[in-house]
Design a protein around this motif. Sequence first.
Motif, short mmCIF file in Angstrom:
data_model
loop_
_atom_site.label_atom_id
_atom_site.label_comp_id
_atom_site.label_asym_id
_atom_site.label_seq_id
_atom_site.Cartn_x
_atom_site.Cartn_y
_atom_site.Cartn_z
N LYS A 260 7.58 51.18 26.58
CA LYS A 260 7.55 49.80 26.11
C LYS A 260 6.41 49.62 25.11
O LYS A 260 5.36 50.24 25.24
CB LYS A 260 7.37 48.84 27.29
CG LYS A 260 8.51 48.91 28.31
CD LYS A 260 8.29 47.97 29.49
CE LYS A 260 7.30 48.52 30.48
NZ LYS A 260 7.85 49.65 31.26
N ASN A 261 6.63 48.73 24.14
CA ASN A 261 5.56 48.45 23.17
C ASN A 261 5.20 46.97 23.11
O ASN A 261 4.43 46.55 22.25
CB ASN A 261 5.95 48.95 21.77
CG ASN A 261 7.19 48.27 21.22
OD1 ASN A 261 7.57 47.17 21.64
ND2 ASN A 261 7.84 48.92 20.26
N ARG B 204 7.29 44.53 22.49
CA ARG B 204 8.28 43.78 21.71
C ARG B 204 9.70 44.31 21.92
O ARG B 204 10.65 43.72 21.41
CB ARG B 204 7.93 43.86 20.21
CG ARG B 204 6.69 43.07 19.81
CD ARG B 204 6.99 41.58 19.73
NE ARG B 204 5.83 40.80 19.36
CZ ARG B 204 5.43 40.58 18.11
NH1 ARG B 204 6.13 41.11 17.11
NH2 ARG B 204 4.37 39.85 17.86
N ASN B 205 9.86 45.44 22.60
CA ASN B 205 11.18 46.08 22.71
C ASN B 205 11.81 45.93 24.08
O ASN B 205 12.73 46.67 24.44
CB ASN B 205 11.10 47.56 22.31
CG ASN B 205 10.15 48.36 23.20
OD1 ASN B 205 9.42 47.81 24.02
ND2 ASN B 205 10.17 49.69 23.04
N PRO C 280 13.64 49.51 27.36
CA PRO C 280 14.28 49.94 26.11
C PRO C 280 15.02 51.26 26.29
O PRO C 280 14.64 52.10 27.12
CB PRO C 280 13.09 50.10 25.15
CG PRO C 280 11.90 50.29 26.04
CD PRO C 280 12.18 49.50 27.27
N SER D 109 21.59 44.39 17.96
CA SER D 109 20.14 44.25 17.92
C SER D 109 19.72 42.78 17.98
O SER D 109 20.56 41.87 17.90
CB SER D 109 19.60 44.86 16.63
OG SER D 109 20.01 44.09 15.51
N TYR D 110 18.43 42.56 18.08
CA TYR D 110 17.90 41.20 18.02
C TYR D 110 18.32 40.52 16.72
O TYR D 110 18.77 39.37 16.72
CB TYR D 110 16.37 41.23 18.15
CG TYR D 110 15.71 39.91 17.82
CD1 TYR D 110 15.70 38.88 18.75
CD2 TYR D 110 15.13 39.69 16.57
CE1 TYR D 110 15.11 37.66 18.45
CE2 TYR D 110 14.54 38.48 16.26
CZ TYR D 110 14.54 37.47 17.21
OH TYR D 110 13.96 36.25 16.90
N GLY E 59 17.97 45.16 24.34
CA GLY E 59 16.67 44.54 24.55
C GLY E 59 16.73 43.33 25.46
O GLY E 59 15.78 43.03 26.18
N GLU F 86 13.28 41.27 25.38
CA GLU F 86 12.99 41.50 23.97
C GLU F 86 13.08 40.19 23.20
O GLU F 86 12.21 39.88 22.37
CB GLU F 86 13.96 42.51 23.38
CG GLU F 86 13.70 42.76 21.89
CD GLU F 86 14.72 43.69 21.25
OE1 GLU F 86 14.31 44.76 20.79
OE2 GLU F 86 15.91 43.34 21.23
N GLN G 134 9.90 37.90 20.68
CA GLN G 134 9.91 37.83 19.22
C GLN G 134 9.38 36.48 18.75
O GLN G 134 9.83 35.43 19.22
CB GLN G 134 11.33 38.03 18.68
CG GLN G 134 12.03 39.27 19.21
CD GLN G 134 11.21 40.53 19.07
OE1 GLN G 134 10.72 40.85 18.00
NE2 GLN G 134 11.07 41.26 20.17
#
Length: 288
Positions: free
Chosen positions: A64-65, A67-68, A72, A161-162, A269, A273, A277
């Motif tokens: 994980k970072n 934001r993901n 993930p 995706s987002y 996500g 996620e 954002q």
Amino acid sequence: MNYETLISVDELARAIAGPDAAALLVLDCSFDLSDLQAGQRTYDAGHLPGACYVHLENTLSAPKNGRNGRHPLPDRAAFAAAMAALGANDTTQFVIYDNAGGMYAARLWWMLRWVGHSAAAVLDGGLAAWQATGQAVTSDGAAQRPPGHFSLRPSRVATLSYDDLRANLDSAARLVLDARAPDRFRGENETLDPIGGHIPGARNRLFRDNLGADGRFKPAASLLSEFQALTGGRAAIELVSQCGSGVTACHNLLALEVAGLRGAALYPGSWSEWCAQPGAPIATGAAD
């Protein structure tokens, strides 16, 4: 032998005792989001004979970072290599189960389709159904198989995706189905993510509603009727499944497949996620 959605306890027991047993790879995905080692303890206490344990955080997720999301997806090639290390080949019949109604097993089922493998099925009813019929469990570790040749093939599933879903807010080309509990969907009692709520326009389909009172998936006709009522009869290709972190969303995708509604996408996500954002639109309360 080719099971692609569900396999019953009786079917699995016959397969284990049959001439093609060597082609089977049984995987235990038992887990608990509140106790990351609980699944391993469940496996150690008693699992299906020959089953290997697969950990959600270690094998089925990437780092994980912030934001993901909370789970993930890993690199496709790395995941395929992990399956090969367990002894899987391109002809392997995977059977996946857990201790939680398939909520974690469905993630691995979907991921195998994600790397192009179709012969993967979730044990209907999981560990509880296996034990309820008097089938044996063992605390012995699985015998080490020689590494297999498990090819990375074109994906059999779709992901969004987002950015895709942000754009979808304007077009509404896809209907989002949220697999979380209704209170979390409404933005209440959120304990896993920092912000409560849901993606605007989403509809709520708690993944556990796919199961009957016996813990097995409802009949295909019942699932079809329920999904059509929720979606207004939309085609599966117009649907995208999400949850908190892309895990229980796969349970809804499996249920859609059982119902004959094939082609829905996953937002990997999911809410964890989305809500991370900056500026992401958030809705609360019941569905629009």
